[in-house]
Design a protein around this motif. Structure first.
Motif, short mmCIF file in Angstrom:
data_model
loop_
_atom_site.label_atom_id
_atom_site.label_comp_id
_atom_site.label_asym_id
_atom_site.label_seq_id
_atom_site.Cartn_x
_atom_site.Cartn_y
_atom_site.Cartn_z
N VAL A 27 0.86 -1.18 0.00
CA VAL A 27 0.00 0.00 0.00
C VAL A 27 0.90 1.23 0.00
O VAL A 27 1.78 1.37 0.86
N GLY A 28 0.71 2.10 -0.97
CA GLY A 28 1.46 3.34 -1.02
C GLY A 28 0.75 4.44 -0.24
O GLY A 28 -0.48 4.49 -0.21
N TRP A 29 1.52 5.31 0.39
CA TRP A 29 0.94 6.47 1.05
C TRP A 29 1.63 7.74 0.57
O TRP A 29 2.81 7.74 0.26
N THR A 30 0.88 8.79 0.47
CA THR A 30 1.42 10.10 0.14
C THR A 30 0.48 11.14 0.70
O THR A 30 -0.55 10.82 1.30
N VAL A 31 0.85 12.41 0.55
CA VAL A 31 0.03 13.51 1.05
C VAL A 31 -0.31 14.42 -0.13
O VAL A 31 0.58 14.81 -0.88
N LEU A 216 3.54 -0.96 4.00
CA LEU A 216 3.24 0.44 3.73
C LEU A 216 4.50 1.14 3.24
O LEU A 216 5.54 1.11 3.91
N VAL A 217 4.42 1.77 2.06
CA VAL A 217 5.58 2.43 1.45
C VAL A 217 5.21 3.85 1.05
O VAL A 217 4.05 4.13 0.73
N GLU A 218 6.18 4.76 1.09
CA GLU A 218 5.92 6.11 0.62
C GLU A 218 5.74 6.09 -0.88
O GLU A 218 6.53 5.52 -1.61
N GLN A 219 4.69 6.73 -1.34
CA GLN A 219 4.27 6.70 -2.72
C GLN A 219 4.75 7.93 -3.48
O GLN A 219 4.68 9.05 -2.98
N GLU A 220 5.21 7.71 -4.71
CA GLU A 220 5.53 8.84 -5.58
C GLU A 220 4.24 9.38 -6.18
O GLU A 220 3.37 8.61 -6.61
N MET A 221 4.10 10.71 -6.19
CA MET A 221 2.92 11.33 -6.80
C MET A 221 3.13 11.39 -8.30
O MET A 221 3.60 12.38 -8.86
N THR A 222 2.82 10.32 -8.98
CA THR A 222 3.00 10.23 -10.42
C THR A 222 1.90 11.00 -11.14
O THR A 222 0.86 11.35 -10.56
N GLU A 223 2.11 11.25 -12.42
CA GLU A 223 1.07 11.91 -13.21
C GLU A 223 -0.21 11.08 -13.24
O GLU A 223 -1.32 11.62 -13.22
N PRO A 254 -5.98 3.76 -14.16
CA PRO A 254 -4.78 3.18 -14.78
C PRO A 254 -4.50 1.79 -14.20
O PRO A 254 -4.81 1.51 -13.03
N ALA A 255 -3.91 0.93 -14.99
CA ALA A 255 -3.66 -0.46 -14.55
C ALA A 255 -2.77 -0.52 -13.32
O ALA A 255 -2.96 -1.40 -12.47
N LYS A 256 -1.82 0.39 -13.22
CA LYS A 256 -0.90 0.38 -12.08
C LYS A 256 -0.74 1.80 -11.55
O LYS A 256 -0.46 2.72 -12.30
N LEU A 257 -0.94 1.94 -10.23
CA LEU A 257 -0.80 3.25 -9.60
C LEU A 257 0.30 3.28 -8.55
O LEU A 257 0.89 4.32 -8.28
N VAL A 258 0.55 2.15 -7.90
CA VAL A 258 1.53 2.13 -6.81
C VAL A 258 2.94 2.23 -7.38
O VAL A 258 3.34 1.44 -8.25
N LYS A 259 3.68 3.23 -6.91
CA LYS A 259 5.08 3.41 -7.30
C LYS A 259 5.85 3.95 -6.10
O LYS A 259 5.82 5.16 -5.82
N PRO A 260 6.54 3.07 -5.36
CA PRO A 260 7.28 3.53 -4.18
C PRO A 260 8.37 4.54 -4.55
O PRO A 260 8.98 4.45 -5.64
N LYS A 261 8.60 5.49 -3.66
CA LYS A 261 9.70 6.45 -3.89
C LYS A 261 11.03 5.75 -3.79
O LYS A 261 11.22 4.83 -2.99
#
Length: 261
Positions: A27-31, A216-223, A254-261
């Motif tokens: 699970v990615g997390w971001t703010v 739980l991983v920090e998520q990159e705010m991708t486009e 989108p097919a994939k959203l999780v992208k850890p920093k």
């Protein structure tokens, strides 16, 4: 079979894995905070205790059920120091005040950015105001996963809050919207005191495999994530029963959203 053996084997996990369900869910997390000052939002913290070492093998510190329950919770720290109170004006209407006045750590603009009092026709009870705070944490997963937001019930507070936090649950693989902190104020004669760094609320996660562990991983705010978030944020301002939009949202996800920093 002893309770130790039961929980040590994560009963049902192997069977669920055999049906194609993961034993670990990322699970990615971001703010997503549009105002300045994003540094006030601390990372989620794994719940932990500082109890003394157990003196008995039967101590609660050694109970597998209690350990498993605790370790599935993540703590969201409070971002601000704030003391709020209600008073009645000359017309008898409730008015929310910052009890610290000019000594408050927050300026009026900061308070306006962070919380609102819900309109009284949206309260559950005419004498219990509801405050809604911004809590812009976003959790996202690429496989079925629900976030559950609860009050910090595993912590003890010397002074209890004058009301109750309103919980929530929704699927972050479909609807990864920012959270909010809603508080129903039962005793308006008492102030609400919030302290920066103290537990504000918890989150835990439900997955298809009940025995799965959440990473739980920090998520990159991708486009891709930013665009998807913008398509679902604030839809409750326009329609009721937003759960009815899940199917439509899933088709455009989108097919994939999780992208850890």
């Amino acid at each position: 079979m002893s309770w130790d053996d039961y929980f040590a084997e994560d009963a049902g996990a192997a069977e669920a894995e055999g049906r194609g369900k993961s034993r670990t869910v990322t699970v990615g997390w971001t703010v997503k905070w549009d105002a300045k000052g994003s540094a006030i939002w601390a990372p989620p913290q794994t719940f932990s205790r500082s109890d003394p070492k157990a003196s008995s093998a039967k101590s609660i510190q050694a109970c597998p059920a209690a350990i498993d329950f605790d370790r599935r919770h993540f703590v969201i720290p409070c971002p601000v120091d704030l003391e709020l109170a209600f008073a009645r004006d000359a017309q008898g209407q409730l008015k929310l005040m910052d009890n610290d006045g000019e000594k408050s750590a927050m300026r009026p603009q900061g308070r306006a950015n962070m919380f609102i009092v819900q309109p009284s026709n949206e309260w559950r009870h005419p004498e219990r105001p509801i405050l809604q705070f911004t809590a812009p944490y976003v959790f996202v997963a690429d496989e079925p996963c629900w976030v559950v937001q609860t009050a910090p019930h595993l912590h003890w507070f010397p002074e209890q809050r004058p009301g109750v936090q309103m919980g929530g649950r929704f699927p972050v693989h479909i609807w990864p919207r920012p959270l909010a902190w809603a508080f129903e104020w039962y005793d308006i004669s008492r102030p609400l005191k919030l302290k920066r760094g103290e537990p504000w609320f918890y989150v835990h996660f439900e997955t298809e495999n009940p025995g799965a562990r959440v990473r739980l991983v920090e998520q990159e705010m991708t486009e891709e994530l930013d665009g998807y978030l913008n398509s679902i944020i604030d839809v409750s301002n326009y329609v009721n029963r937003t759960y009815g939009l899940f199917a439509d949202a899933q088709r455009t996800r989108p097919a994939k959203l999780v992208k850890p920093k």
